[in-house]
Design a protein around this motif. Structure first.
Motif, PDB file in Angstrom:
ATOM      1  N   SER A  11       0.874  -1.398   0.086  1.00 23.12           N
ATOM      2  CA  SER A  11      -0.132   0.013   0.091  1.00 23.12           C
ATOM      3  C   SER A  11       0.965   1.281  -0.075  1.00 23.12           C
ATOM      4  CB  SER A  11      -1.043   0.083   1.202  1.00 23.12           C
ATOM      5  OG  SER A  11      -0.048   0.231   2.453  1.00 23.12           O
ATOM      6  N   SER A  12       2.102   1.119   0.469  1.00 19.75           N
ATOM      7  CA  SER A  12       2.825   2.284   0.735  1.00 19.75           C
ATOM      8  C   SER A  12       4.399   2.107   0.542  1.00 19.75           C
ATOM      9  CB  SER A  12       2.403   3.133   1.755  1.00 19.75           C
ATOM     10  OG  SER A  12       2.854   2.702   3.061  1.00 19.75           O
ATOM     11  N   GLY A  13       5.165   3.020   0.568  1.00 23.48           N
ATOM     12  CA  GLY A  13       6.755   2.704   0.681  1.00 23.48           C
ATOM     13  C   GLY A  13       7.292   1.931  -0.189  1.00 23.48           C
ATOM     14  N   ALA A  34      -2.444  -6.086   0.201  1.00 23.29           N
ATOM     15  CA  ALA A  34      -2.608  -5.014   1.127  1.00 23.29           C
ATOM     16  C   ALA A  34      -3.619  -5.356   2.120  1.00 23.29           C
ATOM     17  CB  ALA A  34      -2.908  -3.730   0.657  1.00 23.29           C
ATOM     18  N   ARG A  35      -3.669  -4.587   3.112  1.00 23.99           N
ATOM     19  CA  ARG A  35      -4.714  -4.624   4.289  1.00 23.99           C
ATOM     20  C   ARG A  35      -6.243  -4.089   3.893  1.00 23.99           C
ATOM     21  NH1 ARG A  35      -2.613  -3.172   9.997  1.00 23.99           N
ATOM     22  NH2 ARG A  35      -1.804  -1.075   8.957  1.00 23.99           N
ATOM     23  N   LYS A  36      -5.823  -3.161   2.819  1.00 21.63           N
ATOM     24  CA  LYS A  36      -7.217  -2.574   2.227  1.00 21.63           C
ATOM     25  C   LYS A  36      -6.819  -2.457   0.644  1.00 21.63           C
ATOM     26  CE  LYS A  36      -7.247   1.486   4.710  1.00 21.63           C
ATOM     27  NZ  LYS A  36      -7.244   2.631   4.418  1.00 21.63           N
ATOM     28  N   GLU A 106       4.327  -9.459  16.301  1.00 24.67           N
ATOM     29  CA  GLU A 106       3.503 -10.257  15.491  1.00 24.67           C
ATOM     30  C   GLU A 106       3.668  -9.690  13.960  1.00 24.67           C
ATOM     31  OE1 GLU A 106       1.580 -12.710  16.236  1.00 24.67           O
ATOM     32  OE2 GLU A 106       1.804 -12.528  18.289  1.00 24.67           O
ATOM     33  N   VAL A 107       3.793  -8.549  13.736  1.00 20.92           N
ATOM     34  CA  VAL A 107       3.956  -8.294  12.441  1.00 20.92           C
ATOM     35  C   VAL A 107       5.233  -8.537  11.718  1.00 20.92           C
ATOM     36  CG1 VAL A 107       3.436  -6.291  10.626  1.00 20.92           C
ATOM     37  CG2 VAL A 107       2.040  -6.368  12.706  1.00 20.92           C
ATOM     38  N   ASN A 108       6.220  -7.859  12.432  1.00 21.97           N
ATOM     39  CA  ASN A 108       7.574  -7.902  11.925  1.00 21.97           C
ATOM     40  C   ASN A 108       8.183  -9.326  11.723  1.00 21.97           C
ATOM     41  OD1 ASN A 108       7.020  -5.160  11.975  1.00 21.97           O
ATOM     42  ND2 ASN A 108       8.963  -4.487  12.990  1.00 21.97           N
ATOM     43  N   SER A 135      14.724  -6.520   6.848  1.00 18.29           N
ATOM     44  CA  SER A 135      15.256  -6.334   7.954  1.00 18.29           C
ATOM     45  C   SER A 135      15.351  -4.553   8.346  1.00 18.29           C
ATOM     46  CB  SER A 135      16.385  -6.982   8.409  1.00 18.29           C
ATOM     47  OG  SER A 135      17.110  -6.518   9.504  1.00 18.29           O
ATOM     48  N   SER A 136      16.401  -4.120   8.678  1.00 22.54           N
ATOM     49  CA  SER A 136      16.810  -2.793   8.778  1.00 22.54           C
ATOM     50  C   SER A 136      18.287  -2.519   9.103  1.00 22.54           C
ATOM     51  CB  SER A 136      15.907  -2.144   9.923  1.00 22.54           C
ATOM     52  OG  SER A 136      16.327  -0.998  10.335  1.00 22.54           O
ATOM     53  N   ALA A 137      18.657  -1.443   8.868  1.00 19.75           N
ATOM     54  CA  ALA A 137      20.066  -0.935   9.574  1.00 19.75           C
ATOM     55  C   ALA A 137      20.012  -1.416  10.898  1.00 19.75           C
ATOM     56  CB  ALA A 137      20.577   0.480   9.148  1.00 19.75           C
ATOM     57  N   PRO A 179      17.764  -1.451   4.970  1.00 22.63           N
ATOM     58  CA  PRO A 179      17.984  -0.057   4.512  1.00 22.63           C
ATOM     59  C   PRO A 179      18.062   0.847   5.888  1.00 22.63           C
ATOM     60  CG  PRO A 179      15.843  -1.148   3.999  1.00 22.63           C
ATOM     61  CD  PRO A 179      16.392  -1.964   5.178  1.00 22.63           C
ATOM     62  N   SER A 180      18.903   1.833   5.521  1.00 19.60           N
ATOM     63  CA  SER A 180      18.783   3.071   6.577  1.00 19.60           C
ATOM     64  C   SER A 180      17.610   3.846   6.323  1.00 19.60           C
ATOM     65  CB  SER A 180      19.870   4.137   6.221  1.00 19.60           C
ATOM     66  OG  SER A 180      20.947   3.435   5.960  1.00 19.60           O
ATOM     67  N   GLY A 181      17.289   4.747   6.995  1.00 20.16           N
ATOM     68  CA  GLY A 181      16.262   5.756   7.129  1.00 20.16           C
ATOM     69  C   GLY A 181      15.538   6.038   5.873  1.00 20.16           C
ATOM     70  N   ALA A 182      14.598   6.157   5.407  1.00 24.61           N
ATOM     71  CA  ALA A 182      13.936   6.176   4.013  1.00 24.61           C
ATOM     72  C   ALA A 182      12.881   6.905   4.035  1.00 24.61           C
ATOM     73  CB  ALA A 182      14.061   4.802   3.257  1.00 24.61           C
ATOM     74  N   ARG A 183      12.393   7.704   3.109  1.00 26.88           N
ATOM     75  CA  ARG A 183      11.328   8.516   2.874  1.00 26.88           C
ATOM     76  C   ARG A 183       9.902   7.861   2.502  1.00 26.88           C
ATOM     77  NH1 ARG A 183      15.534  11.264   0.305  1.00 26.88           N
ATOM     78  NH2 ARG A 183      14.783  10.759  -1.633  1.00 26.88           N
ATOM     79  N   THR A 184       9.517   7.064   3.551  1.00 23.97           N
ATOM     80  CA  THR A 184       8.288   6.276   3.469  1.00 23.97           C
ATOM     81  C   THR A 184       7.153   6.681   4.638  1.00 23.97           C
ATOM     82  OG1 THR A 184       8.741   4.468   4.991  1.00 23.97           O
ATOM     83  CG2 THR A 184       9.562   4.095   2.523  1.00 23.97           C
ATOM     84  N   ASN A 185       6.173   6.043   4.900  1.00 25.40           N
ATOM     85  CA  ASN A 185       5.479   6.229   6.045  1.00 25.40           C
ATOM     86  C   ASN A 185       5.933   5.692   7.213  1.00 25.40           C
ATOM     87  OD1 ASN A 185       3.562   7.521   4.772  1.00 25.40           O
ATOM     88  ND2 ASN A 185       2.112   5.723   4.106  1.00 25.40           N
ATOM     89  N   TRP A 186       7.020   4.881   7.460  1.00 26.38           N
ATOM     90  CA  TRP A 186       7.353   3.891   8.317  1.00 26.38           C
ATOM     91  C   TRP A 186       7.776   4.936   9.705  1.00 26.38           C
ATOM     92  CZ3 TRP A 186      11.824   4.295  11.435  1.00 26.38           C
ATOM     93  CH2 TRP A 186      12.120   3.277  12.365  1.00 26.38           C
ATOM     94  N   LYS A 189       3.228   7.465  10.109  1.00 25.94           N
ATOM     95  CA  LYS A 189       1.978   6.848  10.720  1.00 25.94           C
ATOM     96  C   LYS A 189       2.100   5.383  10.876  1.00 25.94           C
ATOM     97  CE  LYS A 189      -0.585   5.507   6.388  1.00 25.94           C
ATOM     98  NZ  LYS A 189      -0.659   4.112   6.869  1.00 25.94           N
ATOM     99  N   SER A 190       3.020   4.834  10.602  1.00 29.76           N
ATOM    100  CA  SER A 190       3.439   3.404  10.954  1.00 29.76           C
ATOM    101  C   SER A 190       4.314   2.919  11.976  1.00 29.76           C
ATOM    102  CB  SER A 190       4.280   2.667   9.716  1.00 29.76           C
ATOM    103  OG  SER A 190       3.650   2.657   8.389  1.00 29.76           O
ATOM    104  N   SER A 191       4.648   4.220  12.826  1.00 32.17           N
ATOM    105  CA  SER A 191       5.419   4.071  14.074  1.00 32.17           C
ATOM    106  C   SER A 191       4.678   4.581  15.146  1.00 32.17           C
ATOM    107  CB  SER A 191       6.628   4.487  13.831  1.00 32.17           C
ATOM    108  OG  SER A 191       7.595   3.602  13.090  1.00 32.17           O
TER     109      SER A 191
END
Ligand SMILES: NC(=O)c1ccc[n+]([C@@H]2O[C@H](COP(=O)([O-])OP(=O)(O)OC[C@H]3O[C@@H](n4cnc5c(N)ncnc54)[C@H](OP(=O)(O)O)[C@@H]3O)[C@@H](O)[C@H]2O)c1
Length: 277
Positions: A11-13, A34-36, A106-108, A135-137, A179-186, A189-191
């Motif tokens: 749905s995003s990112g 997606a959830r919707k 539960e999600v990650n 995963s993530s940095a 990834p390092s910090g990136a321009r998404t909704n993470w 609204k996702s945190s």
């Protein structure tokens, strides 16, 4: 040969950018989830019968089964699973809300594991496949107020490294993306955020409170990150086991691992003493 990709959280990112890229390839079938379902209308412009959209919350077992079944019925199987869906949580360890932490796990972690388990039998049967785990940095190195988020991503790292060893001989690649910090909704609204109120943690208050304001100015470009993931899966054999993306991921991981190596070497003689006949 046409390959079928299944991507969670489109749905995003990163997921949306990757789905947009995949939807424009001549030799790719896409299962976008997606959830919707209304969040996936951006794909309609590219759809000429090669895209299946499914409703998927990765914590919902019935939706996982239905998604995998759809991929098999529509396209005959899944060649690439991208476990992208995920969320964050900013809080000190002591002040973290247990329900928020458990939901993030539960999600990650468990959502990613359930998706993987649902797809592995058919990949084993076809003796090929690629699993891409986001995963993530912060799955390689951590920071204050990111402890529980890092715990989920360190879990993804350990889980994925064991899986790499279990399925390599079966023709299945597992690539961990950091990834390092990136321009998404993470970070927005996702945190969820819990601003420190304990005086001893006051130094971290601005860091958590200021997160929403810094959303959109992260260095990472989600389009480029999607392209890098796509390129590594399609052009590199075998795929890299780890794919740190961005300066912080690369340099931060290198300096953390160098420090860890030095710590482990520093107590090497003591470590050996624990094994006694
Ligand atoms: N952006 C960064 O700085 C960054 C850095 C390193 C790693 N990551 C990781 O990259 C992945 C993608 O995040 P992003 O940056 O693209 O953030 P994003 O724009 O917030 O996208 C997250 C995606 O996950 C979905 N999602 C959340 N909970 C879900 C659930 N229970 N079931 C299914 N889908 C769910 C979201 O769907 P909804 O729209 O329905 O909420 C959305 O599609 C995550 O695993 C994240 O931890 C991000």
């Amino acid at each position: 040969m046409t390959k079928t990709w299944l991507v969670t959280g489109t749905s995003s990112g990163f997921g949306r950018e990757l789905a947009t890229l995949l939807a424009q390839q001549a030799d790719i079938n896409l299962v976008a989830t997606a959830r919707k379902l209304s969040d996936l209308s951006y794909l309609d412009a590219f759809d000429h019968g090669q895209i299946a959209k499914t409703l998927l919350d990765v914590t919902n077992t019935a939706q996982i089964s239905a998604t995998v079944r759809t991929a098999q019925e529509r396209f005959g199987g899944i060649d690439v699973l991208v476990n992208n869906a995920g969320l964050g949580y900013f809080a000190t360890i002591e002040e973290s809300d247990e329900a928020a932490v458990r939901h993030m796990f539960e999600v990650n972690v468990f959502g990613l594991a359930a998706m993987t388990k649902a797809v592995l039998p058919s990949m084993r049967h076809q003796k090929s496949g690629t699993i891409v785990n986001l995963s993530s940095a912060l799955g390689l190195v951590t920071l204050p107020t990111m402890g529980y988020y890092s715990a989920t991503k360190f879990a993804v790292e350990g889980y994925s490294e064991a899986l790499q060893q279990e399925v390599a001989a079966l023709g299945i690649d597992v690539m961990i993306v950091e990834p390092s910090g990136a321009r998404t909704n993470w970070a927005g609204k996702s945190s969820q955020k819990t601003i420190p109120i304990i005086a001893d943690y006051a130094q971290f208050k601005d860091q958590v409170a200021g997160t929403n304001a810094s959303v959109g100015s992260e260095p990472g470009d989600p389009k480029e990150i999607a392209r890098l993931i796509f390129e590594q899966v399609t052009a590199t054999t075998p795929t890299p086991k780890h794919l740190p993306l961005g300066h912080f991921a690369s340099v931060g991981a290198q300096s953390h691992l160098t420090e860890l190596l030095s710590e482990i070497k520093g107590v090497a003689a003591l470590s050996e003493r624990a094994d006694q006949a």
